[in-house]
Motif scaffolding. Structure first.
Motif, mmCIF file in Angstrom:
data_model
loop_
_atom_site.group_PDB
_atom_site.id
_atom_site.type_symbol
_atom_site.label_atom_id
_atom_site.label_comp_id
_atom_site.label_asym_id
_atom_site.label_seq_id
_atom_site.Cartn_x
_atom_site.Cartn_y
_atom_site.Cartn_z
ATOM 1 N N ASN A 1 3.300 1.617 11.367
ATOM 2 C CA ASN A 1 2.485 0.451 11.718
ATOM 3 C C ASN A 1 3.138 -0.384 12.813
ATOM 4 O O ASN A 1 2.450 -1.046 13.596
ATOM 5 C CB ASN A 1 2.251 -0.430 10.487
ATOM 6 C CG ASN A 1 1.282 0.202 9.507
ATOM 7 O OD1 ASN A 1 0.570 1.140 9.852
ATOM 8 N ND2 ASN A 1 1.245 -0.304 8.282
ATOM 9 N N SER B 1 8.304 5.763 1.279
ATOM 10 C CA SER B 1 6.929 5.628 1.771
ATOM 11 C C SER B 1 6.731 4.276 2.439
ATOM 12 O O SER B 1 6.058 4.168 3.475
ATOM 13 C CB SER B 1 5.936 5.780 0.606
ATOM 14 O OG SER B 1 6.000 7.069 0.046
ATOM 15 N N LYS C 1 5.743 3.861 6.338
ATOM 16 C CA LYS C 1 4.526 3.137 6.716
ATOM 17 C C LYS C 1 4.870 1.957 7.637
ATOM 18 O O LYS C 1 4.187 1.695 8.628
ATOM 19 C CB LYS C 1 3.836 2.626 5.460
ATOM 20 C CG LYS C 1 2.611 1.764 5.732
ATOM 21 C CD LYS C 1 2.271 0.924 4.535
ATOM 22 C CE LYS C 1 1.425 -0.256 4.963
ATOM 23 N NZ LYS C 1 1.330 -1.281 3.944
ATOM 24 N N GLU C 2 5.959 1.262 7.326
ATOM 25 C CA GLU C 2 6.408 0.132 8.128
ATOM 26 C C GLU C 2 6.702 0.565 9.564
ATOM 27 O O GLU C 2 6.311 -0.096 10.532
ATOM 28 C CB GLU C 2 7.662 -0.444 7.474
ATOM 29 C CG GLU C 2 8.321 -1.577 8.216
ATOM 30 C CD GLU C 2 9.622 -1.982 7.534
ATOM 31 O OE1 GLU C 2 9.661 -3.086 6.955
ATOM 32 O OE2 GLU C 2 10.591 -1.195 7.579
ATOM 33 N N THR D 1 0.819 -1.214 0.000
ATOM 34 C CA THR D 1 0.000 0.000 0.000
ATOM 35 C C THR D 1 0.855 1.267 0.000
ATOM 36 O O THR D 1 0.420 2.318 -0.478
ATOM 37 C CB THR D 1 -0.941 0.026 1.217
ATOM 38 O OG1 THR D 1 -0.181 -0.194 2.414
ATOM 39 C CG2 THR D 1 -2.000 -1.066 1.101
ATOM 40 N N ALA D 2 2.083 1.173 0.519
ATOM 41 C CA ALA D 2 2.971 2.337 0.501
ATOM 42 C C ALA D 2 3.299 2.747 -0.932
ATOM 43 O O ALA D 2 3.471 3.936 -1.224
ATOM 44 C CB ALA D 2 4.260 2.018 1.265
#
Length: 544
Positions: free
Chosen positions: A196, A188, A192-193, A105-106
């Motif tokens: 999350n 990105s 994101k990693e 999704t990133a």
């Protein structure tokens, strides 16, 4: 890309018109300057005064034209980017679940922000620059030919050189743009990693170690941006150096002709100025054409997503479930060497209540994904009222088959929005869904009640509360077939049994409960209990 130009053709035509007007005004101003200089040299004060006021008006018209140009071009750029991002959003969200999951999704987030912005900037600005530059070239050539065909020929031959040299950098620009895009997507992904995994990073105290991954990608991106900027500067400087040299040569030749009395001083300056416009247009082409060509990989990537159509789930038959769902010899594997389902047969009749029991990893969730149309590359057949799944309109099917997973997603919005998802429902349907799901039992303890905010992915709620909201989301839509894929596992046993009992009592609801354990006191209320192991049903209770 020209599809977006067509959508806003009025703005495009206005921008085109004003660009041409600016070029005409600029050219006229040069002619006035020539006459002014000649009037000064000749000492003609009367002509000088008249020409001065014309020059003043030209300056005023130029200012107005440039203001309107900036206004319209920026408006067009905004609308272009808005439409491009909107179409890309539709293309991404229209993807089938299996196809969607092929990319992180990133990467999609990077496309929506970085790639869209890069493509918009590298398309809209060059387009107007090329139009204005083209108009400058044509008008300058026309006037130069009138005054001196010889000097015009010199200008054309020399400007070819200033155009061709920068074209040699086109391939490198394309390479650097792609490199920058890849690095932005990777950044990105790492960001994101980290977001999350914030709780894991904090719990294990490994921020310094994980941070290294981010810093590495961040440096790679900045290096890629630097290399691209260096290349673009080289492109610009190369054009300018060649252009300055040729302009000086033109000035020397024209000056020699003026000394010999072949042309006036005003004509010399006219030629030098017009050549500046002419060569400026050539330089614009030499800089902007490689930029447009270099953006092609990004354009192709985005357009492929925007125009992508699922070529397997293309059925158009409206699904129905008034009799039965029949599964015949169903086989499926995610990877060739690892079969998940190895010959699955099952009939689910309308209104039946079924329990599918088996250890984790036996293929229960995969079977659920196939039933709800997530994957099409299965062997065997799945029939809804006698029509094979791949012939059905899969988007309509997903409105009839609702799956409540163990982990459900909630939007960072109110409880009401997370149940309705933007749709409108009657008060009776809404209240009934709240009651059956058990949402009404915890609402009094939520600040704001139905209008209380759930937080990012339901961060303000417990796991059980999140699953109840997910259940209400399904029940309010009056679905035909509800699948609980460990759907009440996060709720305490007593409450889970209570909710499950309510569902079992709904006569028109077809229910498939998928679980790794058999719940006490409810087993005998199911019409069928199926035990699954290694991709097959090995035991059936309740089937005739």
């Amino acid at each position: 890309m020209f599809r977006y130009v067509k959508r806003h053709c009025v703005l495009a035509l206005l921008a085109l018109f004003i660009s041409i007007i600016i070029s005409v005004i600029t050219t006229v101003s040069v002619l006035l300057e020539r006459n002014l200089i000649d009037a000064i040299v000749q000492g003609d004060m009367e002509s000088f005064r008249k020409l001065f006021w014309y020059v003043f008006l030209i300056i005023l018209a130029t200012g107005i034209a440039y203001y309107l140009s900036a206004l319209i071009e920026n408006k067009f750029k905004t609308r272009f980017e808005e439409d491009l991002r909107g179409d890309l959003y539709n293309g991404i969200m229209r993807k089938g679940i299996a196809d969607f999951q092929k990319q992180d999704t990133a990467e999609y987030l990077s496309m929506m922000s970085n790639d869209v912005n890069t493509l918009t900037t590298n398309f809209t600005s060059p387009i107007w620059g090329l139009i204005r530059g083209g108009a400058d070239i044509l008008l300058s050539l026309l006037i130069m030919v009138i005054y001196s065909p010889f000097l015009t020929g010199m200008a054309i031959l020399s400007s070819i050189l200033s155009f061709l040299i920068p074209q040699m950098l086109t391939r490198q620009i394309r390479k650097r743009l792609v490199e920058k895009t890849v690095c932005e997507a990777e950044l990105s992904l790492r960001m994101k990693e980290a977001l999350n995994g914030h709780d894991v990073i904090s719990a294990y105290g490994v921020l310094d170690k994980v941070r290294i991954r981010f810093l590495k990608v961040n440096k790679a991106l900045e290096d890629a941006i630097y290399r691209l900027s260096l290349l673009l500067s080289m492109l610009k400087n190369c054009s300018q150096v060649v252009g300055k040299g040729i302009k000086m040569l033109t000035f020397v030749i024209a000056g020699g002709m003026a000394v010999k009395g072949k042309i006036s001083i005003g004509t010399v300056l006219l030629f030098v100025t017009l050549y500046g416009f002419f060569n400026g247009g050539i330089m614009l082409f030499s800089q902007l054409v490689p930029l447009l060509k270099g953006s092609r990989p990004i354009k192709d990537k985005l357009i492929s997503i925007i125009d992508d159509v699922d070529d397997i789930f293309v059925g158009s038959i409206r699904p129905s479930f008034s009799r039965e769902i029949r599964v015949v010899d169903l086989k499926f594997r995610y990877q060739e060497e690892f079969p998940v389902l190895t010959g699955y047969d099952l009939t689910i009749c309308k209104g039946e209540k079924l329990a599918l029991v088996g250890a984790s990893g036996c293929g229960k969730s995969t079977f659920v994904k196939l039933l709800s149309g997530n994957y099409s590359n299965y062997q065997g057949e799945i029939f809804y009222d006698g029509v094979e799944l791949r012939q059905l309109d899969v988007f309509e099917l997903r409105k009839k088959v609702m799956v409540i997973h163990q982990k459900t997603h909630l939007f960072n919005d109110t409880i009401r929005y997370n149940i309705c998802l933007g749709e409108s429902f009657g008060k009776d349907d809404f209240d009934n869904a709240l009651k059956l799901s058990g949402v009404d039992k915890f609402l009094p303890y939520i600040t704001g009640g139905l209008d209380g905010n759930c937080g990012e992915d339901g961060a303000n709620l417990s796991g059980g509360q999140k699953q109840r909201i997910a259940l209400a989301r399904a029940l309010i839509r009056g679905i035909d077939f509800l699948i609980l894929d460990e759907g009440v596992s996060a709720i305490d046993v007593a409450t889970a049994n209570e909710i499950e009992q309510e569902l079992l009592n709904m006569k028109n609801l077809t229910l498939l409960t998928v679980t790794h354990r058999i719940k006490d006191g409810l087993l005998e209320q199911y019409d069928k209990v199926l035990v699954m192991e290694q991709g097959k049903i090995i035991h059936r209770e309740g089937e005739s």
